[in-house]
Design a protein around this motif. Structure first.
Motif, PDB file in Angstrom:
ATOM      1  N   ILE A 167       0.840  -1.206   0.000  1.00  0.00           N
ATOM      2  CA  ILE A 167       0.000   0.000   0.000  1.00  0.00           C
ATOM      3  C   ILE A 167       0.872   1.252   0.000  1.00  0.00           C
ATOM      4  O   ILE A 167       0.638   2.191  -0.761  1.00  0.00           O
ATOM      5  CB  ILE A 167      -0.951  -0.007   1.217  1.00  0.00           C
ATOM      6  CG1 ILE A 167      -1.959  -1.144   1.076  1.00  0.00           C
ATOM      7  CG2 ILE A 167      -1.658   1.339   1.365  1.00  0.00           C
ATOM      8  CD1 ILE A 167      -2.736  -1.430   2.344  1.00  0.00           C
ATOM      9  N   LEU A 168       1.903   1.273   0.873  1.00  0.00           N
ATOM     10  CA  LEU A 168       2.753   2.465   0.999  1.00  0.00           C
ATOM     11  C   LEU A 168       3.557   2.761  -0.262  1.00  0.00           C
ATOM     12  O   LEU A 168       3.744   3.921  -0.616  1.00  0.00           O
ATOM     13  CB  LEU A 168       3.730   2.302   2.164  1.00  0.00           C
ATOM     14  CG  LEU A 168       3.233   2.602   3.558  1.00  0.00           C
ATOM     15  CD1 LEU A 168       4.370   2.433   4.564  1.00  0.00           C
ATOM     16  CD2 LEU A 168       2.643   3.987   3.651  1.00  0.00           C
ATOM     17  N   ASP A 169       4.038   1.720  -0.935  1.00  0.00           N
ATOM     18  CA  ASP A 169       4.905   1.923  -2.094  1.00  0.00           C
ATOM     19  C   ASP A 169       4.225   2.750  -3.184  1.00  0.00           C
ATOM     20  O   ASP A 169       4.788   3.762  -3.626  1.00  0.00           O
ATOM     21  CB  ASP A 169       5.393   0.583  -2.640  1.00  0.00           C
ATOM     22  CG  ASP A 169       6.424   0.767  -3.724  1.00  0.00           C
ATOM     23  OD1 ASP A 169       7.511   1.307  -3.438  1.00  0.00           O
ATOM     24  OD2 ASP A 169       6.139   0.391  -4.878  1.00  0.00           O
ATOM     25  N   PRO A 170       3.013   2.395  -3.638  1.00  0.00           N
ATOM     26  CA  PRO A 170       2.386   3.248  -4.653  1.00  0.00           C
ATOM     27  C   PRO A 170       2.015   4.628  -4.123  1.00  0.00           C
ATOM     28  O   PRO A 170       2.043   5.606  -4.877  1.00  0.00           O
ATOM     29  CB  PRO A 170       1.142   2.468  -5.090  1.00  0.00           C
ATOM     30  CG  PRO A 170       0.959   1.369  -4.131  1.00  0.00           C
ATOM     31  CD  PRO A 170       2.250   1.170  -3.405  1.00  0.00           C
ATOM     32  N   VAL A 171       1.706   4.738  -2.836  1.00  0.00           N
ATOM     33  CA  VAL A 171       1.400   6.054  -2.254  1.00  0.00           C
ATOM     34  C   VAL A 171       2.661   6.930  -2.306  1.00  0.00           C
ATOM     35  O   VAL A 171       2.596   8.106  -2.660  1.00  0.00           O
ATOM     36  CB  VAL A 171       0.855   5.924  -0.818  1.00  0.00           C
ATOM     37  CG1 VAL A 171       0.812   7.267  -0.111  1.00  0.00           C
ATOM     38  CG2 VAL A 171      -0.522   5.267  -0.836  1.00  0.00           C
ATOM     39  N   ALA A 172       3.808   6.351  -1.979  1.00  0.00           N
ATOM     40  CA  ALA A 172       5.069   7.097  -2.034  1.00  0.00           C
ATOM     41  C   ALA A 172       5.367   7.539  -3.466  1.00  0.00           C
ATOM     42  O   ALA A 172       5.784   8.681  -3.698  1.00  0.00           O
ATOM     43  CB  ALA A 172       6.217   6.237  -1.489  1.00  0.00           C
ATOM     44  N   ASP A 173       5.139   6.639  -4.421  1.00  0.00           N
ATOM     45  CA  ASP A 173       5.354   6.992  -5.831  1.00  0.00           C
ATOM     46  C   ASP A 173       4.453   8.149  -6.242  1.00  0.00           C
ATOM     47  O   ASP A 173       4.900   9.101  -6.889  1.00  0.00           O
ATOM     48  CB  ASP A 173       5.055   5.799  -6.748  1.00  0.00           C
ATOM     49  CG  ASP A 173       6.000   4.639  -6.537  1.00  0.00           C
ATOM     50  OD1 ASP A 173       7.090   4.847  -5.957  1.00  0.00           O
ATOM     51  OD2 ASP A 173       5.651   3.519  -6.950  1.00  0.00           O
ATOM     52  N   LYS A 174       3.179   8.064  -5.879  1.00  0.00           N
ATOM     53  CA  LYS A 174       2.218   9.107  -6.253  1.00  0.00           C
ATOM     54  C   LYS A 174       2.582  10.442  -5.611  1.00  0.00           C
ATOM     55  O   LYS A 174       2.461  11.489  -6.240  1.00  0.00           O
ATOM     56  CB  LYS A 174       0.795   8.740  -5.823  1.00  0.00           C
ATOM     57  CG  LYS A 174      -0.050   7.871  -6.714  1.00  0.00           C
ATOM     58  CD  LYS A 174       0.581   6.763  -7.339  1.00  0.00           C
ATOM     59  CE  LYS A 174      -0.337   5.729  -7.941  1.00  0.00           C
ATOM     60  NZ  LYS A 174       0.399   4.549  -8.283  1.00  0.00           N
ATOM     61  N   ALA A 175       3.021  10.405  -4.354  1.00  0.00           N
ATOM     62  CA  ALA A 175       3.400  11.640  -3.666  1.00  0.00           C
ATOM     63  C   ALA A 175       4.601  12.292  -4.353  1.00  0.00           C
ATOM     64  O   ALA A 175       4.602  13.506  -4.601  1.00  0.00           O
ATOM     65  CB  ALA A 175       3.710  11.363  -2.196  1.00  0.00           C
ATOM     66  N   LEU A 176       5.605  11.498  -4.694  1.00  0.00           N
ATOM     67  CA  LEU A 176       6.808  12.047  -5.315  1.00  0.00           C
ATOM     68  C   LEU A 176       6.533  12.528  -6.736  1.00  0.00           C
ATOM     69  O   LEU A 176       6.873  13.659  -7.099  1.00  0.00           O
ATOM     70  CB  LEU A 176       7.928  11.002  -5.308  1.00  0.00           C
ATOM     71  CG  LEU A 176       9.285  11.477  -5.817  1.00  0.00           C
ATOM     72  CD1 LEU A 176       9.813  12.639  -4.983  1.00  0.00           C
ATOM     73  CD2 LEU A 176      10.271  10.316  -5.805  1.00  0.00           C
ATOM     74  N   ILE A 177       5.909  11.692  -7.543  1.00  0.00           N
ATOM     75  CA  ILE A 177       5.597  12.066  -8.928  1.00  0.00           C
ATOM     76  C   ILE A 177       4.597  13.223  -8.929  1.00  0.00           C
ATOM     77  O   ILE A 177       4.745  14.194  -9.689  1.00  0.00           O
ATOM     78  CB  ILE A 177       5.041  10.863  -9.710  1.00  0.00           C
ATOM     79  CG1 ILE A 177       6.092   9.746  -9.834  1.00  0.00           C
ATOM     80  CG2 ILE A 177       4.521  11.291 -11.082  1.00  0.00           C
ATOM     81  CD1 ILE A 177       7.271  10.050 -10.714  1.00  0.00           C
ATOM     82  N   GLY A 178       3.574  13.136  -8.078  1.00  0.00           N
ATOM     83  CA  GLY A 178       2.584  14.216  -7.990  1.00  0.00           C
ATOM     84  C   GLY A 178       3.227  15.520  -7.562  1.00  0.00           C
ATOM     85  O   GLY A 178       2.919  16.588  -8.097  1.00  0.00           O
ATOM     86  N   GLY A 179       4.145  15.448  -6.615  1.00  0.00           N
ATOM     87  CA  GLY A 179       4.863  16.638  -6.175  1.00  0.00           C
ATOM     88  C   GLY A 179       5.662  17.255  -7.310  1.00  0.00           C
ATOM     89  O   GLY A 179       5.679  18.483  -7.476  1.00  0.00           O
ATOM     90  N   ALA A 180       6.314  16.405  -8.103  1.00  0.00           N
ATOM     91  CA  ALA A 180       7.083  16.917  -9.243  1.00  0.00           C
ATOM     92  C   ALA A 180       6.164  17.598 -10.253  1.00  0.00           C
ATOM     93  O   ALA A 180       6.458  18.698 -10.735  1.00  0.00           O
ATOM     94  CB  ALA A 180       7.859  15.779  -9.914  1.00  0.00           C
ATOM     95  N   MET A 181       5.028  16.954 -10.551  1.00  0.00           N
ATOM     96  CA  MET A 181       4.095  17.542 -11.525  1.00  0.00           C
ATOM     97  C   MET A 181       3.525  18.866 -11.033  1.00  0.00           C
ATOM     98  O   MET A 181       3.500  19.848 -11.778  1.00  0.00           O
ATOM     99  CB  MET A 181       2.945  16.571 -11.820  1.00  0.00           C
ATOM    100  CG  MET A 181       3.350  15.414 -12.677  1.00  0.00           C
ATOM    101  SD  MET A 181       1.941  14.417 -13.196  1.00  0.00           S
ATOM    102  CE  MET A 181       1.316  13.828 -11.637  1.00  0.00           C
ATOM    103  N   VAL A 182       3.044  18.888  -9.810  1.00  0.00           N
ATOM    104  CA  VAL A 182       2.458  20.110  -9.267  1.00  0.00           C
ATOM    105  C   VAL A 182       3.523  21.209  -9.194  1.00  0.00           C
ATOM    106  O   VAL A 182       3.268  22.356  -9.568  1.00  0.00           O
ATOM    107  CB  VAL A 182       1.809  19.855  -7.890  1.00  0.00           C
ATOM    108  CG1 VAL A 182       1.455  21.147  -7.189  1.00  0.00           C
ATOM    109  CG2 VAL A 182       0.567  18.966  -8.057  1.00  0.00           C
ATOM    110  N   GLY A 183       4.721  20.859  -8.736  1.00  0.00           N
ATOM    111  CA  GLY A 183       5.798  21.840  -8.674  1.00  0.00           C
ATOM    112  C   GLY A 183       6.131  22.407 -10.042  1.00  0.00           C
ATOM    113  O   GLY A 183       6.254  23.623 -10.211  1.00  0.00           O
ATOM    114  N   LEU A 184       6.263  21.532 -11.041  1.00  0.00           N
ATOM    115  CA  LEU A 184       6.562  21.996 -12.395  1.00  0.00           C
ATOM    116  C   LEU A 184       5.424  22.850 -12.957  1.00  0.00           C
ATOM    117  O   LEU A 184       5.671  23.823 -13.671  1.00  0.00           O
ATOM    118  CB  LEU A 184       6.845  20.810 -13.319  1.00  0.00           C
ATOM    119  CG  LEU A 184       8.197  20.113 -13.099  1.00  0.00           C
ATOM    120  CD1 LEU A 184       8.241  18.771 -13.809  1.00  0.00           C
ATOM    121  CD2 LEU A 184       9.345  21.010 -13.558  1.00  0.00           C
TER     122      LEU A 184
END
Length: 189
Positions: A74-91
């Motif tokens: 459960i945590l692994d995809p949540v971590a991926d989404k947080a990191l990738i989502g953070g990159a997208m929102v930041g960009l």
């Protein structure tokens, strides 16, 4: 069903948690050093690359040492989404990625994550090969988009655009596959 602490406190899960904890630091550095000419922009890139690289490391350790847990799944995809989502929102916030792309990908990611959380009561859905490919493509894409390389080598810009199109297509395709499989399982029940 009860779990003892040793059922979920292990090295792979701790690596995954570190990936989640890194997200706010990465976002702060990206947003406060957003100019591609700012040398600290490279620190944001390195932090992102190091964090996304741990995605393969935690899973490999968990499988090799027999430390795969439902929490880790459960945590692994949540971590991926947080990191990738953070990159997208930041960009998107700094004007380097279209909000349309960010919204499309985030809707897919949130939708599949919510679906996985809903069915977790019945079964844990581990990432399939398509989902892993999608995460790899997203990691490569956002590593490139975050980096100032295209500031120095403008010929990279069209390649980034092509990678963006391929990544969005694979992201949407894998989301459709998850939905199709979910509908098929519901008809079986």
């Amino acid at each position: 069903m009860t779990y003892s602490r040793r059922d979920w406190v292990n090295l792979p899960n701790l690596i995954t948690l570190v990936r989640i904890v890194v997200v706010p630091l990465f976002m702060w550095i990206l947003l406060s050093h957003s100019s591609k000419s700012d040398p600290l922009r490279w620190f944001a890139v390195l932090l992102f690359v190091a964090a996304i690289a741990t995605d393969g490391v935690d899973g490999a350790i968990a499988r090799k040492l027999g430390l795969v847990t439902n929490l880790g799944k459960i945590l692994d995809p949540v971590a991926d989404k947080a990191l990738i989502g953070g990159a997208m929102v930041g960009l998107s916030l700094i004007g380097e990625l279209s909000w349309t792309i960010t919204v499309i990908i985030l809707l897919r990611e949130v939708g599949i994550t919510v679906y996985r959380m809903v069915v977790v009561r019945k079964r844990v859905i581990a990432a399939n090969a398509g989902g892993k490919l999608k995460t790899i493509l997203q990691g490569i894409l956002f590593g490139f988009l975050l980096s100032p390389l295209d500031f120095y080598w403008t010929w990279l810009t069209p390649l980034e655009g092509l990678l963006l199109l391929v990544t969005v297509a694979v992201t949407l395709w894998t989301g459709a596959v998850y939905l199709r499989e979910a509908l098929a399982k519901n008809h079986e029940s």
